[in-house]
Design a protein around this motif. Structure first.
Motif, short mmCIF file in Angstrom:
data_model
loop_
_atom_site.label_atom_id
_atom_site.label_comp_id
_atom_site.label_asym_id
_atom_site.label_seq_id
_atom_site.Cartn_x
_atom_site.Cartn_y
_atom_site.Cartn_z
N ILE A 135 -2.74 7.76 8.51
CA ILE A 135 -3.17 6.59 7.72
C ILE A 135 -1.96 5.69 7.46
CG2 ILE A 135 -4.04 5.83 5.47
CD1 ILE A 135 -5.83 8.40 5.51
N SER A 136 -0.86 6.30 7.04
CA SER A 136 0.36 5.54 6.76
C SER A 136 0.87 4.83 8.01
CB SER A 136 1.43 6.49 6.20
OG SER A 136 2.65 5.83 6.05
N ASP A 137 0.85 5.51 9.14
CA ASP A 137 1.29 4.90 10.41
C ASP A 137 0.43 3.70 10.78
OD1 ASP A 137 3.26 6.83 10.65
OD2 ASP A 137 2.22 7.99 12.21
N LEU A 138 -0.89 3.87 10.69
CA LEU A 138 -1.80 2.79 11.07
C LEU A 138 -1.71 1.58 10.14
CD1 LEU A 138 -4.90 4.92 12.11
CD2 LEU A 138 -3.46 3.55 13.63
N LEU A 139 -1.46 1.85 8.86
CA LEU A 139 -1.35 0.76 7.89
C LEU A 139 0.08 0.26 7.75
CD1 LEU A 139 -3.76 2.04 5.09
CD2 LEU A 139 -4.11 0.07 6.59
N LYS A 140 1.01 0.96 8.39
CA LYS A 140 2.44 0.61 8.27
C LYS A 140 2.85 0.48 6.81
CE LYS A 140 2.49 -1.67 12.80
NZ LYS A 140 1.58 -0.71 13.31
N CYS A 141 2.57 1.55 6.06
CA CYS A 141 2.86 1.53 4.63
C CYS A 141 3.66 2.77 4.23
CB CYS A 141 1.57 1.44 3.82
SG CYS A 141 0.51 2.89 3.93
N GLU A 142 4.09 2.77 2.99
CA GLU A 142 4.88 3.88 2.47
C GLU A 142 3.99 5.09 2.21
OE1 GLU A 142 8.01 2.87 -0.39
OE2 GLU A 142 7.35 0.79 -0.11
N ILE A 143 4.63 6.25 2.19
CA ILE A 143 3.92 7.51 1.99
C ILE A 143 4.71 8.38 1.03
CG2 ILE A 143 4.99 8.57 4.02
CD1 ILE A 143 2.26 9.98 4.52
N SER A 165 2.34 1.79 -9.92
CA SER A 165 2.05 0.48 -10.51
C SER A 165 2.64 -0.67 -9.69
CB SER A 165 2.56 0.40 -11.95
OG SER A 165 3.97 0.40 -11.98
N LEU A 166 3.55 -0.36 -8.77
CA LEU A 166 4.17 -1.39 -7.93
C LEU A 166 3.37 -1.67 -6.66
CD1 LEU A 166 7.90 -0.25 -8.27
CD2 LEU A 166 6.66 -1.96 -9.62
N TYR A 167 2.23 -1.00 -6.50
CA TYR A 167 1.42 -1.12 -5.28
C TYR A 167 0.06 -1.73 -5.60
CZ TYR A 167 5.03 1.72 -3.23
OH TYR A 167 6.25 2.18 -2.80
N PHE A 192 -2.73 2.56 -11.64
CA PHE A 192 -3.43 2.17 -10.41
C PHE A 192 -4.10 0.80 -10.55
CE2 PHE A 192 -4.03 6.94 -10.45
CZ PHE A 192 -3.01 7.19 -9.56
N LYS A 193 -3.86 -0.07 -9.55
CA LYS A 193 -4.59 -1.34 -9.47
C LYS A 193 -5.88 -1.13 -8.69
CE LYS A 193 -0.39 -3.99 -9.85
NZ LYS A 193 0.84 -4.09 -9.11
N ILE A 218 0.84 -1.20 0.00
CA ILE A 218 0.00 0.00 0.00
C ILE A 218 0.88 1.25 0.00
CG2 ILE A 218 -1.78 1.30 1.26
CD1 ILE A 218 -2.63 -1.40 2.52
N LEU A 219 0.43 2.27 -0.74
CA LEU A 219 1.09 3.57 -0.79
C LEU A 219 0.05 4.65 -0.49
CD1 LEU A 219 3.55 5.41 -1.58
CD2 LEU A 219 2.66 5.31 -3.94
N VAL A 220 0.42 5.58 0.39
CA VAL A 220 -0.41 6.76 0.64
C VAL A 220 0.24 7.92 -0.09
CG1 VAL A 220 -1.30 8.38 2.36
CG2 VAL A 220 -1.17 5.94 2.90
N VAL A 221 -0.51 8.57 -0.96
CA VAL A 221 -0.04 9.72 -1.75
C VAL A 221 -0.92 10.91 -1.39
CG1 VAL A 221 0.21 10.65 -4.08
CG2 VAL A 221 0.74 8.25 -3.65
#
Length: 160
Positions: A21-29, A67-69, A98-99, A3-6
């Protein structure tokens, strides 16, 4: 799931929400950087004008290829009842990449449905979840329950 947050944020409110959101999902931003100066009153006025006219802008090259997410969560402030110009530009440039998408916005009082419809049309994807927050909720730190509901809704959609 990757997951990516943009997001784009002129005042810092959308950035604050994106970070949570990024912290809770432990994802990139990734923060979208507008190369046009949007600071102060002149920046505020040009932001509203550009948004009203649905203009695109020049944004700094992104670091994370969407495209990598598996999911890209996209956040925008609402400018003059429209998507912020930098996010409009990002969606226009990367709509083929986007997927899955989810959207969130920060607003003073505009109609978020219109903004989300525009984002859906630009991204050519139906969002898995939506989150609307007022600037007041963010400024007063009264938004975490809505963020948690948004994430729970996302997880339900992902599990389908």
């Amino acid at each position: 799931m990757k997951i990516l947050v943009v997001f784009y944020s002129r005042s810092g409110k959308t950035k604050k929400v994106a970070g949570k959101i990024s912290d809770l999902l432990k994802c990139e931003i990734e923060e979208i950087i507008d190369l046009k100066n949007r600071k102060g009153i002149p920046g505020f006025l040009s932001a509203g004008s550009d948004a009203n006219l649905r203009r695109l802008t020049t944004i700094k090259e992104i670091k994370n290829n969407p495209s990598l997410y598996d999911l890209v969560i996209i956040g925008t402030p609402i400018w003059s009842s429209n998507i912020s110009t930098p996010i409009r530009t990002y969606l226009s440039l990367h709509k083929e990449d986007f997927k899955n998408v989810a959207f969130f916005c920060t607003q003073l009082g505009s109609d978020a449905k219109k903004i989300f419809d525009d984002m859906k049309n630009l991204s050519q994807k139906t969002p898995l979840a939506l989150l609307v927050l007022t600037s007041r909720e963010v400024a007063r730190d009264q938004y975490m329950q809505k963020v948690k509901e948004f994430i729970n809704n996302l997880k339900k959609e992902i599990m389908k």
